[in-house]
Structures are given as structure tokens and as C-alpha cells.
Design an enzyme around this catalytic site. Structure first.
Site, PDB file in Angstrom:
ATOM      1  N   CYS A 127       0.828  -1.214   0.000  1.00  0.00           N
ATOM      2  CA  CYS A 127       0.000   0.000   0.000  1.00  0.00           C
ATOM      3  C   CYS A 127       0.859   1.258   0.000  1.00  0.00           C
ATOM      4  CB  CYS A 127      -0.930  -0.023   1.207  1.00  0.00           C
ATOM      5  SG  CYS A 127      -1.999   1.418   1.339  1.00  0.00           S
ATOM      6  N   CYS A 130      -0.417   4.176   1.998  1.00  0.00           N
ATOM      7  CA  CYS A 130      -0.211   3.999   3.433  1.00  0.00           C
ATOM      8  C   CYS A 130       1.251   4.196   3.843  1.00  0.00           C
ATOM      9  CB  CYS A 130      -0.638   2.600   3.849  1.00  0.00           C
ATOM     10  SG  CYS A 130      -2.219   2.093   3.166  1.00  0.00           S
ATOM     11  N   ASP A 131       2.186   3.655   3.076  1.00  0.00           N
ATOM     12  CA  ASP A 131       3.581   3.592   3.531  1.00  0.00           C
ATOM     13  C   ASP A 131       4.562   4.461   2.739  1.00  0.00           C
ATOM     14  OD1 ASP A 131       2.824   1.769   5.471  1.00  0.00           O
ATOM     15  OD2 ASP A 131       3.128   0.049   4.165  1.00  0.00           O
TER      16      ASP A 131
HETATM   17  C1  LIG Z   1      -0.553  -1.926   5.804  1.00  0.00           C
HETATM   18  C2  LIG Z   1      -1.810  -1.180   5.510  1.00  0.00           C
HETATM   19  C3  LIG Z   1      -1.901   0.151   5.871  1.00  0.00           C
HETATM   20  C4  LIG Z   1      -3.082   0.866   5.596  1.00  0.00           C
HETATM   21  N1  LIG Z   1      -3.125   2.186   5.955  1.00  0.00           N
HETATM   22  C5  LIG Z   1      -4.241   2.905   5.681  1.00  0.00           C
HETATM   23  C6  LIG Z   1      -4.323   4.281   6.038  1.00  0.00           C
HETATM   24  O1  LIG Z   1      -3.348   4.857   6.528  1.00  0.00           O
HETATM   25  N2  LIG Z   1      -5.487   4.928   5.775  1.00  0.00           N
HETATM   26  C7  LIG Z   1      -6.571   4.322   5.199  1.00  0.00           C
HETATM   27  O2  LIG Z   1      -7.622   4.955   5.021  1.00  0.00           O
HETATM   28  N3  LIG Z   1      -6.513   3.024   4.838  1.00  0.00           N
HETATM   29  C8  LIG Z   1      -5.373   2.308   5.054  1.00  0.00           C
HETATM   30  N4  LIG Z   1      -5.303   0.991   4.673  1.00  0.00           N
HETATM   31  C9  LIG Z   1      -6.473   0.395   3.993  1.00  0.00           C
HETATM   32  C10 LIG Z   1      -7.550   0.020   5.025  1.00  0.00           C
HETATM   33  O3  LIG Z   1      -6.936  -0.701   6.060  1.00  0.00           O
HETATM   34  C11 LIG Z   1      -8.641  -0.810   4.369  1.00  0.00           C
HETATM   35  O4  LIG Z   1      -9.213  -0.102   3.297  1.00  0.00           O
HETATM   36  C12 LIG Z   1      -9.742  -1.127   5.392  1.00  0.00           C
HETATM   37  O5  LIG Z   1      -9.183  -1.824   6.480  1.00  0.00           O
HETATM   38  C13 LIG Z   1     -10.850  -1.966   4.768  1.00  0.00           C
HETATM   39  O6  LIG Z   1     -11.746  -2.282   5.782  1.00  0.00           O
HETATM   40  P1  LIG Z   1     -12.713  -3.543   5.674  1.00  0.00           P
HETATM   41  O7  LIG Z   1     -13.444  -3.570   6.964  1.00  0.00           O
HETATM   42  O8  LIG Z   1     -13.481  -3.468   4.414  1.00  0.00           O
HETATM   43  O9  LIG Z   1     -11.770  -4.809   5.513  1.00  0.00           O
HETATM   44  P2  LIG Z   1     -10.570  -5.352   6.416  1.00  0.00           P
HETATM   45  O10 LIG Z   1      -9.934  -4.295   7.214  1.00  0.00           O
HETATM   46  O11 LIG Z   1      -9.727  -6.138   5.468  1.00  0.00           O
HETATM   47  O12 LIG Z   1     -11.294  -6.355   7.429  1.00  0.00           O
HETATM   48  C14 LIG Z   1     -11.797  -7.581   6.989  1.00  0.00           C
HETATM   49  C15 LIG Z   1     -12.250  -8.379   8.192  1.00  0.00           C
HETATM   50  O13 LIG Z   1     -12.945  -9.536   7.735  1.00  0.00           O
HETATM   51  C16 LIG Z   1     -12.530 -10.641   8.478  1.00  0.00           C
HETATM   52  N5  LIG Z   1     -12.772 -11.856   7.684  1.00  0.00           N
HETATM   53  C17 LIG Z   1     -12.245 -12.202   6.481  1.00  0.00           C
HETATM   54  N6  LIG Z   1     -12.706 -13.402   6.066  1.00  0.00           N
HETATM   55  C18 LIG Z   1     -13.571 -13.816   7.053  1.00  0.00           C
HETATM   56  C19 LIG Z   1     -14.351 -14.974   7.234  1.00  0.00           C
HETATM   57  N7  LIG Z   1     -14.379 -15.990   6.346  1.00  0.00           N
HETATM   58  N8  LIG Z   1     -15.088 -15.073   8.370  1.00  0.00           N
HETATM   59  C20 LIG Z   1     -15.093 -14.077   9.283  1.00  0.00           C
HETATM   60  N9  LIG Z   1     -14.372 -12.949   9.159  1.00  0.00           N
HETATM   61  C21 LIG Z   1     -13.610 -12.829   8.062  1.00  0.00           C
HETATM   62  C22 LIG Z   1     -11.078 -10.379   8.819  1.00  0.00           C
HETATM   63  O14 LIG Z   1     -10.703 -11.103   9.967  1.00  0.00           O
HETATM   64  C23 LIG Z   1     -11.126  -8.870   9.079  1.00  0.00           C
HETATM   65  O15 LIG Z   1     -11.460  -8.635  10.420  1.00  0.00           O
HETATM   66  C24 LIG Z   1      -4.172   0.246   4.944  1.00  0.00           C
HETATM   67  C25 LIG Z   1      -4.083  -1.105   4.585  1.00  0.00           C
HETATM   68  C26 LIG Z   1      -2.912  -1.810   4.849  1.00  0.00           C
HETATM   69  C27 LIG Z   1      -2.823  -3.262   4.465  1.00  0.00           C
END
Ligand SMILES: Cc1cc2nc3c(=O)[nH]c(=O)nc-3n(C[C@H](O)[C@H](O)[C@H](O)COP(=O)(O)OP(=O)(O)OC[C@H]3O[C@@H](n4cnc5c(N)ncnc54)[C@H](O)[C@@H]3O)c2cc1C
Length: 303
Positions: A127, A130-131
Site C-alpha cells: 500500500c 499507506c507507507d
Molecule cells: C498496511 C496497511 C496500511 C493501511 N493504511 C491505511 C491508512 O493509513 N489509511 C486508510 O484509510 N486506509 C489504510 N489501509 C487500507 C484500510 O486498512 C482498508 O481499506 C480497510 O481496512 C478496509 O476495511 P474492511 O473492513 O473493508 O476490511 P478489512 O480491514 O480487510 O477487514 C476484513 C475483516 O474480515 C474478516 N474476515 C475475512 N474473512 C472472514 C471470514 N471468512 N469469516 C469471518 N471474518 C472474516 C477479517 O478477519 C477482518 O477482520 C491500509 C491497509 C494496509 C494493508
């Protein structure tokens, strides 16, 4: 029930719990989602000095729990969405729910290099948004040939002194406009027909160099870099729903407007559907939308 404990799932839980819907959140393999593996988040509104990613998601969870949301450890292994109540197999135990919010995110695709996983968070990243800021006046490498690789490379030129874009083929999948933009950026250097064999140096716990191979000549060589960005796409976490719900070719949930899927009562939220923005704030917003849609549906059914 809400699947996923990232920004999308936690925000859906806050809204659903405040609406008295008694949400149960399935935490999944990555408690707190992707933000739990990052450090400072500087672009989530409301935190002028930034906030640590794990603290941000933990705050969301605490907020949801304060309104009565419950969290259960485990992952959804199987689902039966053919009729309501929907049935979900969480680590071998079947649960039933009248409405379902899928907020299971999308995981970054990695190259599978011997040292790659050991250096994630220590110079290996998926990302740039992010980094990127960690690499001021340093040399970075981006791997990939699509639009997201171009976007990451162009973004990184704001910080890095040089960005090398490595692609295994001669031709790129990226759109012409993105490719042209990258080609015209003087800080970007292209290495076509080249693959990465490994990234070093695990002993120093930071990225120092990579081993490259030209696929046409077979020649291998090492190059010094400070940051290594893999931009070869994401894998949406939709395996348990395959064949049950409309997914696109790459496995992302197909939206039927708002937070709706093709199945009434099943909603999507966050990165599991959104291949474009992939940010904490957009995921949180999507969680809010999904919870409001679930609430309206249940209300129309006299809940
Ligand atoms: C290293 C890094 C740094 C980042 N920094 C930033 C930042 O500075 N600012 C920003 O806005 N965004 C940032 N992002 C992006 C941001 O983290 C994501 O866009 C956001 O987390 C997406 O949220 P989400 O809830 O859709 O999915 P996720 O955060 O991916 O959460 C998915 C969840 O689903 C769960 N899950 C998956 N499969 C299953 C299953 N079969 N059963 C039950 N649970 C399941 C997982 O355990 C997890 O809890 C970063 C991403 C990364 C990787």
C-alpha cells in the site's frame, strides 16, 4: 450478523447496535482487519495528529460494544444463503441470521518470494498510499503491470528519489493513460521482462536489496532498494459465498445498488466489494450504509 471486524464491520456494528438490531460480529482470522497491521493513520477524519491503526479499530469495537454489539472469535467457513434465515458455519458451529452484512475485506496478493512475508512491515508493503511517506529521498521498487502498479509508482515519486517499476512481461495491462503518465515521470525507471527472485535482508529486519532475473536472457543480478511495493492486486475474502452470491470475475461482491447484493437481506460493506478506493474511511462509510439498509429491510418486515 456481520462478517468481519475491520472498519466496515465495526461501523456496521455501531449503527446496527444503536438501532437495537443486536448484531453479532464474526471477528475472522484478522481481528481489527487490515488497519490492525499498520501504524500511524493520518487520513482518517477527526484525528488531526493521526492515530495508530490498531487503536482506531479497537476504539470502533469498544464503541459498538457500548451499544450492545457482540463479537465472536472464529471465521465463516461455509454459508447457506438459499433462504432466510441465512445459515453460517463458524468454525464448525451453525448460526442463523435474518440479515447478513458481509464485510470480510480483501487481502493483498503477494509474489510468494522466500523472504517476502518475513519483511512485510519492514520495507515490504502492499500500500503506497499507506507507507509511501516513509521513503523520502530513498529508492523504492514497485512490482506489477496494471493500473494499480502505475498509480502506486506515480504516487511514490512524491517521496522517493527513484522508483523502479518491475514487470515480468514486455507489455502492460495498465490503461494507456496511466502507462503514459508513468512513462513521462522522470523519477520512474522501467524494468520489463524482469521477475523478482527474492528480497533481502531478513537478518537486518529491513529491505536492503532484491534479486532480479531477466526472463529473456536468464541473467540475474542484485539491486539496492529501501522499499519494495507489491502491486499485483487483491484477493477478496469471499470464498465461503462462492456460488451463492453474485461475485465478479475476481471474486469481489457485485453491488446491486447501495449496499445491496443480489440476495435480499444480504448486504456488502467495505473492501470486499470496493476495488477502487480501499480506504478506512470509505470502508467505514460502507459499513454505515449496510447497517441502515439492514435496519430498513427488517423494519419493513415488522421487526
Ligand atoms: C498496511 C496497511 C496500511 C493501511 N493504511 C491505511 C491508512 O493509513 N489509511 C486508510 O484509510 N486506509 C489504510 N489501509 C487500507 C484500510 O486498512 C482498508 O481499506 C480497510 O481496512 C478496509 O476495511 P474492511 O473492513 O473493508 O476490511 P478489512 O480491514 O480487510 O477487514 C476484513 C475483516 O474480515 C474478516 N474476515 C475475512 N474473512 C472472514 C471470514 N471468512 N469469516 C469471518 N471474518 C472474516 C477479517 O478477519 C477482518 O477482520 C491500509 C491497509 C494496509 C494493508
Amino acid at each position: 450478523m456481520i462478517i468481519g471486524s475491520g472498519c466496515a464491520g465495526n461501523t456496521a456494528a455501531i449503527y446496527a447496535a444503536r438501532a437495537n438490531l443486536k448484531p453479532l460480529v464474526v471477528i475472522g482470522h484478522e481481528p481489527g482487519g487490515q488497519l490492525s497491521i499498520t501504524s500511524l493513520v493520518e487520513n482518517f477524519p477527526g484525528f488531526p495528529k493521526g492515530i495508530d491503526g490498531p487503536e482506531l479499530v479497537e476504539n470502533m469495537k469498544t464503541q459498538a460494544e457500548a451499544f450492545g454489539a457482540e463479537y465472536v472469535y472464529g471465521s465463516v467457513e461455509e454459508a447457506d444463503l438459499s433462504k432466510r434465515p441465512f445459515r453460517l458455519n463458524i468454525d464448525g458451529v451453525w448460526h442463523e441470521t435474518r440479515t447478513l452484512i458481509i464485510a470480510s475485506g480483501a487481502s493483498a496478493r503477494w509474489l510468494g518470494l522466500p523472504n517476502e512475508q518475513k519483511l512485510i512491515g519492514h520495507g515490504v508493503s502492499s500500500c503506497a498510499t499507506c507507507d509511501g511517506a516513509f521513503y523520502k529521498n530513498q529508492k523504492v521498487m514497485v512490482v506489477g503491470g496494471g493500473d494499480s502498479a502505475m498509480e502506486e509508482a506515480i504516487f511514490l515519486t512524491r517521496f522517493a528519489s527513484q522508483v523502479t517499476l518491475v514487470h515480468r512481461r514486455e507489455h502492460f495491462r495498465a490503461s494507456k493513460i496511466m502507462l503514459d503518465r508513468a512513462r513521462h515521470n522522470p523519477k520512474i525507471r522501467f524494468l520489463n521482462n524482469t521477475v523478482v527472485e527474492d528480497v533481502f535482508d531478513v537478518a537486518s529486519k529491513c529491505v536492503k536489496s532484491v534479486r532480479l532475473k531477466n526472463v529473456e536472457t536468464g541473467q540475474t543480478w542484485d539491486e539496492d532498494v529501501d522499499g519494495f511495493f507489491v502491486a499485483i492486486g487483491h484477493i477478496p475474502n469471499t470464498k465461503p459465498f462462492k456460488g451463492q452470491i453474485d461475485l465478479d470475475q475476481e471474486g469481489y461482491i457485485v453491488s446491486h445498488g447501495g449496499a445491496r447484493t443480489n440476495i435480499p437481506g444480504v448486504f456488502h460493506a467495505g473492501d470486499v466489494q470496493d476495488r477502487t478506493y480501499r480506504q478506512a474511511i470509505t470502508a467505514a462509510g460502507a459499513g454505515c450504509m449496510a447497517a441502515i439498509e439492514a435496519e430498513r429491510l427488517l423494519e419493513s418486515e415488522g421487526h
